[in-house]
Design a protein around this motif. Structure first.
Motif, PDB file in Angstrom:
ATOM      1  N   TYR A   1       0.761  -1.049   0.341  1.00  0.00           N
ATOM      2  CA  TYR A   1      -0.391  -0.515  -0.407  1.00  0.00           C
ATOM      3  C   TYR A   1       0.870   1.127   0.215  1.00  0.00           C
ATOM      4  O   TYR A   1       2.193   1.415   0.808  1.00  0.00           O
ATOM      5  N   CYS A   2       0.803   2.532  -0.686  1.00  0.00           N
ATOM      6  CA  CYS A   2       1.243   3.264  -1.281  1.00  0.00           C
ATOM      7  C   CYS A   2       2.292   3.307  -1.052  1.00  0.00           C
ATOM      8  O   CYS A   2       2.980   4.189  -0.301  1.00  0.00           O
TER       9      CYS A   2
ATOM     10  N   ARG B   1      -6.452  -4.376  -1.184  1.00  0.00           N
ATOM     11  CA  ARG B   1      -5.652  -2.443  -1.183  1.00  0.00           C
ATOM     12  C   ARG B   1      -3.679  -3.188  -1.204  1.00  0.00           C
ATOM     13  O   ARG B   1      -3.441  -1.965  -1.173  1.00  0.00           O
ATOM     14  N   ALA B   2      -4.087  -4.327  -2.052  1.00  0.00           N
ATOM     15  CA  ALA B   2      -2.492  -4.692  -1.626  1.00  0.00           C
ATOM     16  C   ALA B   2      -0.979  -3.436  -2.168  1.00  0.00           C
ATOM     17  O   ALA B   2      -0.145  -3.218  -1.857  1.00  0.00           O
ATOM     18  N   PHE B   3      -2.219  -3.080  -3.611  1.00  0.00           N
ATOM     19  CA  PHE B   3      -1.185  -2.017  -4.522  1.00  0.00           C
ATOM     20  C   PHE B   3      -1.626  -0.986  -4.981  1.00  0.00           C
ATOM     21  O   PHE B   3      -1.991  -0.131  -5.277  1.00  0.00           O
TER      22      PHE B   3
ATOM     23  N   GLY C   1     -10.432  -2.755  -3.590  1.00  0.00           N
ATOM     24  CA  GLY C   1      -9.385  -1.578  -4.048  1.00  0.00           C
ATOM     25  C   GLY C   1      -7.840  -1.661  -4.574  1.00  0.00           C
ATOM     26  O   GLY C   1      -6.901  -1.341  -4.013  1.00  0.00           O
ATOM     27  N   THR C   2      -7.693  -3.315  -4.220  1.00  0.00           N
ATOM     28  CA  THR C   2      -6.478  -3.732  -5.100  1.00  0.00           C
ATOM     29  C   THR C   2      -5.095  -3.156  -5.689  1.00  0.00           C
ATOM     30  O   THR C   2      -4.614  -2.168  -5.272  1.00  0.00           O
TER      31      THR C   2
ATOM     32  N   PHE D   1      -9.876  -1.106  -9.581  1.00  0.00           N
ATOM     33  CA  PHE D   1      -9.978  -0.042  -9.817  1.00  0.00           C
ATOM     34  C   PHE D   1      -9.414   1.030 -10.273  1.00  0.00           C
ATOM     35  O   PHE D   1      -9.432   2.304 -10.686  1.00  0.00           O
ATOM     36  N   ILE D   2     -10.685   1.709  -9.005  1.00  0.00           N
ATOM     37  CA  ILE D   2     -10.909   2.606  -8.924  1.00  0.00           C
ATOM     38  C   ILE D   2     -10.078   4.221  -9.084  1.00  0.00           C
ATOM     39  O   ILE D   2      -8.727   3.600  -8.383  1.00  0.00           O
TER      40      ILE D   2
END
Length: 205
Positions: free
Chosen positions: A53-54, A73-75, A96-97, A121-122
């Motif tokens: 993340y980030c 949200r892994a990436f 949120g990946t 993919f937002i």
């Protein structure tokens, strides 16, 4: 395994070599580091939530077939990420990946994927996307505000699609005219979608 938060916010960590016997990368393990590239070893099965993340400088990542879980949200927030080699045998793109991966123009979604989660993919930079035939659900805001997304290819029957899945997107969507794509499926889903029917997959791409 690499434990949760193991290297979180290590702002001098620009390179890392992972043990070939590694099986799990824990939650937030490398979040907010300055990694530029990462190759996941062939034995890794789980990449947990927020693992990278980030990582704002991360440009390339290779995810092997051994991976069966790629976490939420892994990436997310990997603003420089341009290349993802996604060979993982995952069944879902989690919530949120790849959100806010603004430089990510293309990604090959594995044929094993059955679900694309909310905000998957937002705000990403995708220009086109192929939806595998196995996909049976596209979640809320999955492709929301993907302003560069112009072509969407559905390779299978019509899946349930959240009403705002393509909010902020103006694109052409191609689908195989197999009888499942009825009028109620050919909607805008929050965006401006032009639908084009194809006779078979060869005409689709």
């Amino acid at each position: 395994s690499i434990g949760n938060y193991a290297f979180k916010s290590c702002t001098n960590l620009g390179m890392v070599s992972l043990n070939e016997k590694l099986q799990t990368i824990g939650s937030y393990a490398f979040s907010s580091t300055v990694l530029i590239t990462i190759t996941i070893p062939e034995n890794v099965e789980n990449i947990e939530n927020y693992a990278f993340y980030c990582c704002e400088k991360l440009k390339t990542v290779n995810i092997p077939k051994s991976v069966t879980y790629l976490g939420k949200r892994a990436f997310h927030g990997c603003y420089s990420l341009k290349s993802v080699n996604l060979e993982a045998r995952i069944t879902k793109i989690e919530s949120g990946t790849f959100g806010s991966c603004v430089e990510l123009e293309n990604i090959s979604v594995p044929d094993t994927v059955a679900s694309i989660g909310s905000s998957a993919f937002i705000h990403s930079g995708l220009k086109n996307i192929e939806i595998p035939a196995a996909v049976n659900n596209i979640g809320t805001s999955a492709f929301r505000d993907c302003g560069s997304l112009k072509k969407i290819y559905f390779k299978g029957s019509a899946p349930p699609i959240a009403s705002d899945a393509f909010e902020g997107v103006t694109a052409t969507a191609y689908y195989i005219n197999d009888g499942t794509w009825t009028f109620d499926k050919l909607q805008n889903y929050g965006g401006n979608i032009t639908w084009v029917a194809c006779k078979d997959e060869d005409k689709l791409l």
